[in-house]
Design a protein around this motif. Structure first.
Motif, short mmCIF file in Angstrom:
data_model
loop_
_atom_site.label_atom_id
_atom_site.label_comp_id
_atom_site.label_asym_id
_atom_site.label_seq_id
_atom_site.Cartn_x
_atom_site.Cartn_y
_atom_site.Cartn_z
N PRO A 76 0.80 -1.23 0.00
CA PRO A 76 0.00 0.00 0.00
C PRO A 76 0.83 1.27 0.00
CG PRO A 76 -0.12 -1.08 2.14
CD PRO A 76 0.64 -2.00 1.23
N THR A 77 2.11 1.18 0.27
CA THR A 77 2.96 2.38 0.20
C THR A 77 3.57 2.55 -1.18
OG1 THR A 77 5.01 1.28 0.91
CG2 THR A 77 3.57 2.13 2.64
N GLN A 78 3.28 1.63 -2.08
CA GLN A 78 3.88 1.69 -3.41
C GLN A 78 2.84 1.76 -4.53
OE1 GLN A 78 7.14 1.93 -4.00
NE2 GLN A 78 7.71 1.74 -1.87
N THR A 79 1.57 1.80 -4.17
CA THR A 79 0.51 1.89 -5.18
C THR A 79 -0.48 2.96 -4.77
OG1 THR A 79 -1.08 0.59 -6.48
CG2 THR A 79 -0.96 0.10 -4.14
N THR A 80 -1.19 3.49 -5.73
CA THR A 80 -2.14 4.55 -5.41
C THR A 80 -3.59 4.14 -5.64
OG1 THR A 80 -1.91 5.45 -7.64
CG2 THR A 80 -0.50 6.39 -5.93
N ALA A 105 6.71 8.37 2.98
CA ALA A 105 5.79 8.69 1.90
C ALA A 105 5.32 10.14 2.05
CB ALA A 105 4.58 7.75 1.94
N PRO A 106 4.94 10.74 0.94
CA PRO A 106 4.38 12.10 1.04
C PRO A 106 3.12 12.08 1.90
CG PRO A 106 4.65 11.42 -1.27
CD PRO A 106 4.99 10.25 -0.40
N SER A 107 2.88 13.15 2.59
CA SER A 107 1.71 13.24 3.46
C SER A 107 0.45 13.22 2.62
CB SER A 107 1.77 14.53 4.27
OG SER A 107 0.61 14.67 5.04
#
Length: 105
Positions: free
Chosen positions: A34-38, A100-102
């Protein structure tokens, strides 16, 4: 002439299947992170494919066991994974470097 690629160690057929299946699992697992997909749809598709890839890995390991290949030669397998560029998935399996960006959460 084709450029010579990295030397891959000699593997049994079953070991080769394990390496291929393991790399496929890493690829799918990185797609579920989940930190690598949007998008949830992309992650869902990767998770669905992960199930099939994991079965392939299980079957490859079962084949090794059935053929009396009871030991995994770690250095040989590591060399094979590195030769096949398995390291490319490592950065995508955990949280990104630096955070990750906020997103407001």
């Amino acid at each position: 002439m084709y450029p010579e690629g990295p030397k891959i160690p000699a593997l049994t057929e079953a070991e080769s299947k394990v390496v291929d299946a393991y790399l496929a699992v890493l690829k799918r697992l990185s797609g579920v992170n989940p930190t690598q997909t949007t998008g949830t749809y992309t992650a869902l598709r990767a998770a669905q494919a992960l199930v099939a890839e994991t079965r392939e890995l299980r079957d490859a390991l079962s084949l090794m066991f059935e053929r009396q290949e009871k030991e995994i030669h770690v250095r040989t397998m590591e060399h094979a994974l590195r030769s096949l560029d398995g390291d490319r998935f490592l950065p995508r399996l955990g949280p990104p470097e630096g955070g990750a960006p906020s997103d407001g959460s």
